[in-house]
Design an enzyme around this catalytic site. Structure first.
Site, PDB file in Angstrom:
ATOM      1  N   GLU A  86       0.776  -1.230   0.000  1.00 43.71           N
ATOM      2  CA  GLU A  86       0.000   0.000   0.000  1.00 43.71           C
ATOM      3  C   GLU A  86       0.812   1.288   0.000  1.00 43.71           C
ATOM      4  O   GLU A  86       0.313   2.326  -0.437  1.00 43.71           O
ATOM      5  CB  GLU A  86      -0.935   0.009   1.226  1.00 43.71           C
ATOM      6  CG  GLU A  86      -1.991  -1.069   1.210  1.00 43.71           C
ATOM      7  CD  GLU A  86      -2.956  -0.889   0.046  1.00 43.71           C
ATOM      8  OE1 GLU A  86      -3.484   0.227  -0.131  1.00 43.71           O
ATOM      9  OE2 GLU A  86      -3.143  -1.851  -0.705  1.00 43.71           O
ATOM     10  N   SER A 352     -42.667 -22.724  47.630  1.00 42.51           N
ATOM     11  CA  SER A 352     -42.578 -22.247  49.020  1.00 42.51           C
ATOM     12  C   SER A 352     -41.483 -21.209  49.212  1.00 42.51           C
ATOM     13  O   SER A 352     -41.145 -20.866  50.347  1.00 42.51           O
ATOM     14  CB  SER A 352     -42.322 -23.443  49.943  1.00 42.51           C
ATOM     15  OG  SER A 352     -43.401 -24.348  49.891  1.00 42.51           O
TER      16      SER A 352
END
Length: 450
Positions: A86, A352
């Protein structure tokens, strides 16, 4: 008169050029915006188990996967591949490569079309950080930003920021995310050929997709290896071996494990203060999770003849409260059985579980463990009609002490206690204890709240 006019025009042009130059210099000299290098919109969120294995990855706001290079360190082969591909003069230009621009202009004129853009790595980073239209003005702005970035950041950081953001296809941003996605390894462990393949994808990720266009990807890789050899990053023998070494691509895969837990986490990120997190480590034990999932499937198979079609399980470490395994259903993706319903978190009858809170409130109001409660049939008036509570064993036991009623989990004495205290007081205590699902009023639940 004509000479004066031309001289005046020349001066005017010079003044305008000087003003433009001063403006550009002032722009370049300005400090970089504080959040310019923020990765929030780019970073994906990875949820892992306790060993670091990815359970799920959530795309970023840019719909991509992005992971920064480990330790903010650039692997030498990655550096060489991307500079060769690049920006060969990366270390020698101030952000814009005048030599490359002149060369590109020459090549474009010869070809009669744009065949080279001459964008440097700082210019490509500027394009990612400050997107703008692709036009001559856009290119000029991009060049100014590239000069500004290079003026304020070390070259090493410019390259790092670029490598962490470069689009590399299949919704991946950055070399680290691409290395994991394509090769199942970190960028630090990439071979020369693998690094070259990624560098070759930088300009055309879709056209050089190694999954969909392997021939084009390999062609790009060989071109990058040749440039790496030209720049002295590889010897001819190293370049040849890199071109012939298998790339070891891994099949495309999306992690989606422990789906009910990760889905629940994603829904509550802001409440947990994790809305900006990029990595969340859970306490899931992968071996135990797999064992629970396997055991659940086997158990359900043995209960098919009884009409049992689904199950859920959560395994906790009592000492620490850590969630070690979490299975909300036998198959998250099975819509026919409501697989996405989370059985661990689904609201259900509390059994419960609420009675101790009512008895605790009673003890704070003057009751004692020896207080005698009546376990006999009772008819209580409610807005919906008479309510007649029953014990689980369908029997009554007469007078019982509070401690025996609690230990035996009798329903009738618990309802009598709730009636004596008032459902509104019992509901208040339950909400203070963290029962967020009790959203209705006390009159809605009545004395049966326990």
């Amino acid at each position: 008169m004509k000479r004066f006019t031309l001289r005046g025009m020349a001066r005017a042009v010079a003044v305008v050029a000087a003003l433009i130059g001063l403006g550009c210099a002032g722009f370049i000299a300005m400090p970089l915006p504080g959040r310019l290098l923020s990765r929030e919109a780019l970073s994906s969120l990875v949820i892992t188990d306790r060993t670091g294995h990815a359970l799920r990855e959530v795309l970023s706001r840019e719909d991509g996967r992005s992971v920064g290079l480990a330790g903010a360190s650039i692997p030498p082969l990655v550096r060489a591949a991307f500079i060769a591909a690049e920006d060969q003069r990366f270390t020698r230009h101030p952000g814009v490569d005048v030599v490359a621009v002149a060369r590109a202009a020459r090549d474009n004129v010869k070809a009669g079309r744009i065949v080279s853009g001459a964008s440097t790595i700082p210019q490509q980073l500027a394009r990612r950080l400050v997107p703008r239209q692709r036009s001559w003005w856009g290119k000029a702005g991009e060049a100014l930003w590239a000069l500004r970035l290079t003026a304020h950041l070390p070259k090493e950081q410019v390259l790092l920021e670029y490598l962490d953001r470069v689009p590399l296809g299949n919704s991946t941003f950055g070399v680290e995310a691409a290395a994991r996605s394509y090769f199942g390894r970190s960028a630090q462990r990439l071979s020369a050929g693998q690094a070259a393949l990624l560098a070759g994808m930088a300009r055309s990720p879709a056209r050089r997709d190694p999954y969909r266009r392997p021939d084009a990807a390999l062609l790009g890789m060989r071109g990058v290896l040749a440039r790496m050899e030209e720049e002295g990053f590889l010897t001819s023998e190293e370049a040849r071996l890199a071109a012939e070494t298998p790339l070891d691509l891994v099949p495309p895969e999306r992690s989606f494990e422990v789906p009910h837990l990760t889905t629940a986490l994603l829904k509550h990120l802001p409440a947990l203060g994790l809305d900006r997190a990029t990595r969340i480590e859970t306490t899931i034990d992968p071996a135990l999770q797999a064992s629970v999932e396997k055991a659940m499937v086997e158990e359900l198979r043995g209960l098919e003849d009884r009409g049992v079609g689904e199950a859920a399980a959560i395994v906790l470490d009592n000492a620490t409260g850590e969630v070690l395994a979490y299975v909300g259903s036998s198959d998250f993706l099975d819509d026919s059985k409501g697989g996405q319903n989370d059985g661990v978190r689904s609201l259900r009858q509390p059994g419960s579980a609420l009675k101790p809170f009512a008895y605790g409130l009673a003890l704070s109001k003057g009751f004692t463990p020896s207080s005698v409660l009546a376990d006999v049939e009772v008819h209580l008036a409610t807005p919906g009609g008479a309510y007649v509570p029953r014990n689980y064993d369908r029997r009554v036991h007469g007078p019982v002490r509070l401690r025996a009623a609690l230990a035996s989990s009798y329903n009738i004495p618990a309802v009598r206690v709730a009636d004596a205290l008032g459902p509104d007081q019992v509901l208040r205590v339950l909400r203070e204890a963290g029962f967020e699902s009790l959203t209705e009023s006390a009159s809605h639940y009545g004395v049966g709240i326990v």
